[in-house]
Design a protein around this motif. Structure first.
Motif, PDB file in Angstrom:
ATOM      1  N   GLU A 177       0.829  -1.216   0.000  1.00 54.16           N
ATOM      2  CA  GLU A 177       0.000   0.000   0.000  1.00 54.16           C
ATOM      3  C   GLU A 177       0.860   1.262   0.000  1.00 54.16           C
ATOM      4  OE1 GLU A 177      -3.355   2.260   2.753  1.00 54.16           O
ATOM      5  OE2 GLU A 177      -2.867   0.156   3.134  1.00 54.16           O
ATOM      6  N   LYS A 216      -5.011  -9.323   4.226  1.00 53.65           N
ATOM      7  CA  LYS A 216      -5.226  -8.078   3.467  1.00 53.65           C
ATOM      8  C   LYS A 216      -6.254  -7.192   4.141  1.00 53.65           C
ATOM      9  CE  LYS A 216      -3.901  -9.241  -1.278  1.00 53.65           C
ATOM     10  NZ  LYS A 216      -4.362  -9.294  -2.677  1.00 53.65           N
ATOM     11  N   THR A 220      -5.780  -3.120   6.319  1.00 53.49           N
ATOM     12  CA  THR A 220      -6.450  -1.857   5.980  1.00 53.49           C
ATOM     13  C   THR A 220      -7.535  -1.458   6.977  1.00 53.49           C
ATOM     14  OG1 THR A 220      -8.018  -3.056   4.557  1.00 53.49           O
ATOM     15  CG2 THR A 220      -6.019  -2.195   3.523  1.00 53.49           C
TER      16      THR A 220
END
Length: 299
Positions: A177, A216, A220
């Motif tokens: 990211e 994943k 986030t």
């Protein structure tokens, strides 16, 4: 005790030995125990013992330990199916299914749904996908911190992958990211580690280990999303109280110049009184400064 459980038990011992201050005096005996176990491809895939033995090989200075570890890894590699053989086998199986479908007059979609629940081989064809390796010392340290946070307490039932592998995937997702290891990357890592180690929120760690929350997804998630149910309820309560105080002061308040705002010093205020405690206690006064929007309350 089954073979898989025995291998997982041994793996925990080897993980401790590969740490910087780990005691490797019993490493050779443990490796010889592994040689005598009926380990197959399925056990290798689920326990990822191969990665642990390889890590011990790299960390050890004992020539006999290194040689035994190499021999184990060499023997286990024979269980890994050849990719070309798998592709050929899949093609042959597909042709056979097509013939059966034409013969029985059934559509490929209906046959596909029945065969997926049927009796094909349950043995996985490849190891679980792993995060790309890295030689960056900071990233390796971050992966270690995440793994330690995941291993902080007893492993729950239904663990889908090793803490080390999950940690690698979480760190890789964060790195992808930001594409660097600067402040934003470090802050994201720290918040994941802090929340995984939170003793008041064990559900987050268990959900990651069980695969309910993917690496994943965890990479986030916001602080609010990672919070425990208790903390979410508390935040919601504070939010409701803040909204109620604001609406009460604005919609039902009485203007006055007798009260002075401590923030801007103006006497343009709106107040309202409300009984928030027992009936024999004085009422609470909620005040809003109409000039700067400052709010406060006093009894």
């Amino acid at each position: 005790m089954g073979c898989e459980e025995e291998v997982l038990k041994i793996k925990k011992k080897l993980d401790k030995m590969t740490s910087s201050d780990g005691d490797q005096t019993q490493a050779l005996d443990i490796l010889k125990t592994l040689q005598g176990l009926p380990i197959n491809f399925q056990v290798l895939s689920k326990t990822r013992i191969g990665m642990t033995v390889n890590a011990l090989r790299k960390a050890s200075t004992d020539e006999e330990v290194i040689a035994t570890a190499k021999q184990l890894i060499k023997n286990w590699k024979k269980f890994v199916p050849d990719k070309k053989d798998d592709e050929k086998g899949n093609k042959d199986e597909g042709k056979k299914k097509d013939k059966e479908e034409r013969k029985d007059g059934r559509s490929s979609s209906s046959n596909g749904s029945s065969s997926s629940g049927g009796g094909g081989s349950s043995r996985p064809t490849t190891f679980p996908s792993a995060a790309p390796p890295t030689t960056d010392s900071l990233r390796l340290k971050c992966r270690e911190m995440l793994a330690n946070a995941l291993k902080l307490a007893e492993m729950p039932d239904g663990v889908v992958d090793t803490p080390e592998s999950l940690a690698e995937k979480i760190e890789e997702a964060i790195f992808q990211e930001f594409r660097n290891t600067e402040a934003a990357y470090k802050n994201r890592l720290r918040s994941r580690v802090y929340n995984l180690k939170d003793s008041k929120n064990p559900q987050l760690r268990e959900n990651v280990l069980r695969g309910v929350i993917s690496p994943k997804r965890l990479a986030t998630m916001s602080s609010e999303e990672m919070a425990s149910n208790e903390m979410k309820a508390l935040r919601e309560k504070f939010t409701r109280e803040g909204i109620d105080d604001h609406q009460l002061a604005v919609a039902q308040g009485t203007k006055t110049d007798l009260l002075k705002c401590g923030k801007c010093g103006q006497r343009d205020c709106t107040y309202n009184q409300m009984q928030t405690r027992s009936s024999d206690e004085p009422m609470t006064t909620f005040v809003l400064c109409n000039n700067c929007g400052n709010r406060w309350k006093f009894c």
